[in-house]
Design an enzyme around this catalytic site. Structure first.
Site, PDB file in Angstrom:
ATOM      1  N   HIS A  48      -6.422 -35.506  -8.853  1.00 10.10           N
ATOM      2  CA  HIS A  48      -7.889 -35.795  -9.325  1.00 10.10           C
ATOM      3  C   HIS A  48      -8.033 -35.981 -10.899  1.00 10.10           C
ATOM      4  CE1 HIS A  48      -9.511 -33.819  -6.065  1.00 10.10           C
ATOM      5  NE2 HIS A  48      -9.582 -35.810  -5.086  1.00 10.10           N
ATOM      6  N   GLN A  72     -16.699 -40.613   7.334  1.00  9.16           N
ATOM      7  CA  GLN A  72     -14.739 -41.027   8.021  1.00  9.16           C
ATOM      8  C   GLN A  72     -14.308 -39.470   8.664  1.00  9.16           C
ATOM      9  OE1 GLN A  72     -14.517 -41.228   3.106  1.00  9.16           O
ATOM     10  NE2 GLN A  72     -12.359 -39.768   4.097  1.00  9.16           N
ATOM     11  N   GLN A 165      -3.854 -45.026   3.789  1.00 11.64           N
ATOM     12  CA  GLN A 165      -5.540 -45.152   3.075  1.00 11.64           C
ATOM     13  C   GLN A 165      -5.494 -46.375   1.977  1.00 11.64           C
ATOM     14  OE1 GLN A 165      -9.006 -42.012   1.732  1.00 11.64           O
ATOM     15  NE2 GLN A 165      -8.222 -42.339   0.149  1.00 11.64           N
ATOM     16  N   SER A 198      -7.312 -31.305  -2.003  1.00  9.68           N
ATOM     17  CA  SER A 198      -8.274 -30.718  -1.344  1.00  9.68           C
ATOM     18  C   SER A 198      -8.287 -29.614  -0.254  1.00  9.68           C
ATOM     19  CB  SER A 198      -9.605 -31.860  -1.757  1.00  9.68           C
ATOM     20  OG  SER A 198      -9.894 -32.449  -2.754  1.00  9.68           O
TER      21      SER A 198
END
Ligand code: PAF
Length: 298
Positions: A48, A72, A165, A198
């Site tokens: 990130h 989601q 995505q 994550s």
């Protein structure tokens, strides 16, 4: 990256209300400054932070959002177990010199009677993640559209680790003619090759080691792609992957724009995608097998 020295004049401002965020961003927009945006669900890692650095290089002001988007998640357990660590995330963003952290509540993002335009995703949300996580991309499109509408960024930065995505978001941006440029950024990996995620926080040390089979399989597929067709590469990659201990959901080799599986011939940017379970943790990764220039020279 987390040790990057912030510019002295930069202080992170944490904002939870849409109105307040828009009031802060208005003067930049009026001045013609570029706004760079990195939507995230928090539990920030160096992947990130590298997106933040890329935004800082391109834009005058950088906004990160942290919002664990309930729409989601197709599994309630996955939503509950998703790592949350706002305090540590805030400290990392402060250290790296990010300008704004937008951390809204669910009610702020989804007020009663809000709506988003209808949009066809065709096959893009039926294959791979779409097949194993029904409804996932509807939720992603919904939240990213909402966040773009709130932040109104000039550039938005997404990691290529979430390859499908990125394809879906590019499609949404083009088909709704949204005034934002999508920047796809290389997957950040740790020294062992494991793609940063994550979800890695939930892996034990031995699971982290087991998970290396994912990247090894992708590298093996890339090597095979020099001489074999996509169907053969896929079959051999599955055999190779299954020598490890992870539970495979899928390996697919797809065209990067249509996400159609490739069988007999290669297309530019052909990409191998893997989804699997390492213990209870679902991990995805991908690798471009045929760089665009290479195919042109074949
Ligand atoms: O990639 C993610 O973290 C999420 O899917 C995103 C883009 C922030 C939307 O919730």
């Amino acid at each position: 990256l987390s040790a990057r020295i912030p510019k002295p004049e930069r202080h992170l401002k944490v904002i939870t209300s849409i109105k307040e965020l828009q009031e802060y961003l208005f003067p930049y927009r009026k001045k013609g400054d570029k706004i760079g945006f990195i939507p995230t669900m928090g539990a920030l890692h160096d992947g990130h932070l590298s997106l933040v650095v890329q935004a800082q290089e391109k834009c005058q002001v950088t906004v990160v959002s942290i919002f664990v988007n309930p729409t989601q998640f197709n599994s309630p357990q996955d939503l509950i177990k998703y790592p949350r660590n706002l305090e540590a995330d805030t400290a990392l963003l402060e250290k790296i010199g990010c300008d704004y952290l937008f951390a809204p509540s669910v009610e702020e993002v989804y007020p009663p009677n809000y709506s988003i335009p209808k949009m066809e995703l065709g096959e893009l949300d039926k294959v791979m993640e779409g097949e194993f996580r029904p409804g996932h991309f509807e939720g992603v499109v919904e939240v990213v559209y909402r966040l773009f509408d709130i932040v109104k960024p000039d550039f938005a930065f997404f990691g290529k680790k979430d390859f499908q995505q990125l394809t879906v978001i590019n499609h949404m941006t083009k088909s709704l003619k949204l005034p934002v440029e999508i920047v796809g950024c290389f997957t950040s990996r740790d020294d062992t090759g494991l793609a940063r995620s994550s979800r890695n926080m939930r892996l034990s040390e031995s699971e982290r080691n087991d998970a290396l089979i994912i990247y090894k399989t992708l590298l093996y597929a890339k090597e095979l792609a020099k001489e074999s067709n996509p169907s053969d590469v896929k079959a051999k990659a599955i055999d190779f992957f299954q020598k490890g201990s992870l539970k495979l959901e899928y390996i697919e080799i797809v065209d990067p724009e249509t996400l159609n599986p490739l069988t007999t011939s290669w297309s530019k940017g052909a990409t191998a995608c893997i989804a699997s379970y390492c213990g209870e943790v679902r991990l995805i990764d991908n690798l471009e097998l045929i760089p665009v220039l290479e195919l042109e020279n074949r």
